[in-house]
Design a protein around this motif. Structure first.
Motif, mmCIF file in Angstrom:
data_model
loop_
_atom_site.group_PDB
_atom_site.id
_atom_site.type_symbol
_atom_site.label_atom_id
_atom_site.label_comp_id
_atom_site.label_asym_id
_atom_site.label_seq_id
_atom_site.Cartn_x
_atom_site.Cartn_y
_atom_site.Cartn_z
ATOM 1 N N LEU A 8 23.140 25.119 4.911
ATOM 2 C CA LEU A 8 22.510 25.582 3.669
ATOM 3 C C LEU A 8 21.798 26.920 3.877
ATOM 4 O O LEU A 8 21.807 27.773 2.989
ATOM 5 C CB LEU A 8 21.528 24.533 3.139
ATOM 6 N N LEU A 9 21.198 27.101 5.038
ATOM 7 C CA LEU A 9 20.525 28.370 5.325
ATOM 8 C C LEU A 9 21.536 29.514 5.381
ATOM 9 O O LEU A 9 21.291 30.593 4.831
ATOM 10 C CB LEU A 9 19.735 28.275 6.630
ATOM 11 N N PHE A 10 22.687 29.282 6.020
ATOM 12 C CA PHE A 10 23.713 30.321 6.073
ATOM 13 C C PHE A 10 24.351 30.558 4.709
ATOM 14 O O PHE A 10 24.672 31.699 4.364
ATOM 15 C CB PHE A 10 24.766 29.986 7.139
ATOM 16 N N LEU A 11 24.520 29.503 3.913
ATOM 17 C CA LEU A 11 25.010 29.667 2.539
ATOM 18 C C LEU A 11 24.026 30.513 1.736
ATOM 19 O O LEU A 11 24.429 31.426 1.000
ATOM 20 C CB LEU A 11 25.200 28.303 1.878
ATOM 21 N N MET A 12 22.756 30.224 1.902
ATOM 22 C CA MET A 12 21.730 30.995 1.197
ATOM 23 C C MET A 12 21.761 32.462 1.609
ATOM 24 O O MET A 12 21.593 33.356 0.773
ATOM 25 C CB MET A 12 20.353 30.391 1.474
ATOM 26 N N ALA A 13 21.990 32.725 2.888
ATOM 27 C CA ALA A 13 22.063 34.111 3.367
ATOM 28 C C ALA A 13 23.237 34.840 2.715
ATOM 29 O O ALA A 13 23.102 35.995 2.297
ATOM 30 C CB ALA A 13 22.189 34.150 4.889
ATOM 31 N N GLY A 14 24.392 34.182 2.616
ATOM 32 C CA GLY A 14 25.542 34.805 1.962
ATOM 33 C C GLY A 14 25.285 35.083 0.493
ATOM 34 O O GLY A 14 25.599 36.168 -0.015
ATOM 35 N N LEU A 15 24.710 34.106 -0.207
ATOM 36 C CA LEU A 15 24.382 34.301 -1.620
ATOM 37 C C LEU A 15 23.350 35.409 -1.807
ATOM 38 O O LEU A 15 23.431 36.194 -2.751
ATOM 39 C CB LEU A 15 23.865 32.998 -2.235
ATOM 40 N N GLU A 16 22.405 35.471 -0.892
ATOM 41 C CA GLU A 16 21.361 36.507 -0.983
ATOM 42 C C GLU A 16 21.951 37.902 -0.798
ATOM 43 O O GLU A 16 21.574 38.840 -1.497
ATOM 44 C CB GLU A 16 20.271 36.237 0.051
ATOM 45 N N MET A 17 22.898 38.039 0.125
ATOM 46 C CA MET A 17 23.537 39.352 0.310
ATOM 47 C C MET A 17 24.287 39.759 -0.954
ATOM 48 O O MET A 17 24.187 40.915 -1.387
ATOM 49 C CB MET A 17 24.482 39.324 1.511
ATOM 50 N N LEU A 18 25.030 38.837 -1.553
ATOM 51 C CA LEU A 18 25.740 39.142 -2.799
ATOM 52 C C LEU A 18 24.768 39.462 -3.928
ATOM 53 O O LEU A 18 24.998 40.372 -4.728
ATOM 54 C CB LEU A 18 26.633 37.969 -3.200
ATOM 55 N N ARG A 19 23.683 38.707 -4.004
ATOM 56 C CA ARG A 19 22.686 38.912 -5.054
ATOM 57 C C ARG A 19 22.040 40.289 -4.939
ATOM 58 O O ARG A 19 21.925 41.028 -5.926
ATOM 59 C CB ARG A 19 21.609 37.821 -4.944
ATOM 60 N N TYR A 74 26.745 43.790 -13.309
ATOM 61 C CA TYR A 74 26.209 43.578 -11.959
ATOM 62 C C TYR A 74 24.778 43.032 -12.000
ATOM 63 O O TYR A 74 24.419 42.176 -11.194
ATOM 64 C CB TYR A 74 26.240 44.867 -11.145
ATOM 65 N N VAL A 75 23.980 43.525 -12.928
ATOM 66 C CA VAL A 75 22.616 42.995 -13.050
ATOM 67 C C VAL A 75 22.670 41.545 -13.523
ATOM 68 O O VAL A 75 21.902 40.696 -13.066
ATOM 69 C CB VAL A 75 21.766 43.874 -14.001
ATOM 70 N N GLY A 76 23.617 41.228 -14.395
ATOM 71 C CA GLY A 76 23.803 39.844 -14.838
ATOM 72 C C GLY A 76 24.226 38.941 -13.691
ATOM 73 O O GLY A 76 23.736 37.811 -13.564
ATOM 74 N N ILE A 77 25.127 39.432 -12.836
ATOM 75 C CA ILE A 77 25.541 38.663 -11.659
ATOM 76 C C ILE A 77 24.337 38.428 -10.749
ATOM 77 O O ILE A 77 24.149 37.330 -10.207
ATOM 78 C CB ILE A 77 26.674 39.380 -10.900
ATOM 79 N N ASN A 78 23.500 39.445 -10.597
ATOM 80 C CA ASN A 78 22.281 39.304 -9.805
ATOM 81 C C ASN A 78 21.417 38.190 -10.362
ATOM 82 O O ASN A 78 20.914 37.354 -9.612
ATOM 83 C CB ASN A 78 21.514 40.630 -9.798
ATOM 84 N N MET A 79 21.269 38.145 -11.674
ATOM 85 C CA MET A 79 20.433 37.120 -12.289
ATOM 86 C C MET A 79 21.053 35.732 -12.133
ATOM 87 O O MET A 79 20.341 34.760 -11.876
ATOM 88 C CB MET A 79 20.189 37.456 -13.755
ATOM 89 N N VAL A 80 22.365 35.645 -12.253
ATOM 90 C CA VAL A 80 23.044 34.350 -12.090
ATOM 91 C C VAL A 80 22.913 33.861 -10.645
ATOM 92 O O VAL A 80 22.657 32.681 -10.400
ATOM 93 C CB VAL A 80 24.527 34.455 -12.519
ATOM 94 N N LEU A 81 23.079 34.760 -9.682
ATOM 95 C CA LEU A 81 22.977 34.376 -8.267
ATOM 96 C C LEU A 81 21.543 34.064 -7.845
ATOM 97 O O LEU A 81 21.326 33.450 -6.802
ATOM 98 C CB LEU A 81 23.554 35.470 -7.371
ATOM 99 N N THR A 82 20.575 34.475 -8.646
ATOM 100 C CA THR A 82 19.191 34.147 -8.330
ATOM 101 C C THR A 82 18.948 32.646 -8.470
ATOM 102 O O THR A 82 18.166 32.072 -7.704
ATOM 103 C CB THR A 82 18.221 34.940 -9.233
ATOM 104 N N VAL A 83 19.645 32.005 -9.394
ATOM 105 C CA VAL A 83 19.433 30.566 -9.626
ATOM 106 C C VAL A 83 19.754 29.730 -8.380
ATOM 107 O O VAL A 83 18.903 28.946 -7.937
ATOM 108 C CB VAL A 83 20.227 30.090 -10.865
ATOM 109 N N PRO A 84 20.953 29.861 -7.771
ATOM 110 C CA PRO A 84 21.189 29.034 -6.578
ATOM 111 C C PRO A 84 20.309 29.410 -5.384
ATOM 112 O O PRO A 84 19.934 28.531 -4.599
ATOM 113 C CB PRO A 84 22.671 29.249 -6.258
#
Length: 145
Positions: A60-71, A86-96
């Motif tokens: 989960l920590l590594f998954l979070m790191a990948g999502l954080e880089m994309l965000r 892109y800003v919308g994608i940032n906001m969507v990726l903030t949720v997980p």
């Protein structure tokens, strides 16, 4: 510089505060990742940590790191290029990423005081970044529609 879109002036709509909080969150996330990984290693050595839970939490920590880089990438790119998508994608990726941070704050097998401190700071940065992203997205949308 703002992209020239039909019918609009060439004013800069990018948000300096959003760019700053995204940068600071990226720098802080490196510290967060390393400290959380270190605490997981510490807890696995000192406490009786179930093996399956340890594997799950490291994944989960590594998954979070990948999502954080994309965000962070989508937020910075969207802000600098003034792209709503892109800003919308940032906001969507903030949720997980917020959900994963809450997991490490509340639901992981052992929660240390240091876990609470680093997660609370990360969640406050997510909250501020989300608010600034929403305001920036609203500015982009109103200017380009």
């Amino acid at each position: 510089m703002a992209m020239n879109r039909p019918g609009k002036s060439a004013i800069v709509l990018s948000s300096a505060p959003l760019q700053l909080i995204l940068y600071l969150t990226g720098v802080y996330y490196v510290f967060y990742f390393l400290s959380t990984l270190g605490m997981l290693i510490y807890k696995s050595r000192v406490l009786s940590y179930p093996g399956d839970n340890l594997t799950l939490e490291v994944c989960l920590l590594f998954l979070m790191a990948g999502l954080e880089m994309l965000r962070l990438y989508s937020g910075m790119r969207g802000n600098l290029q003034e792209r709503e998508g892109y800003v919308g994608i940032n906001m969507v990726l903030t949720v997980p990423t917020v959900m994963l941070s809450v997991y490490f704050l509340i639901w992981q097998t052992y929660v240390l005081r240091a876990d609470v401190i680093v997660n609370a700071l990360l969640l406050s940065m997510y909250g501020l970044g989300g608010l600034l992203a929403f305001i920036t997205l609203a500015r982009f949308t109103s200017a380009y529609t």
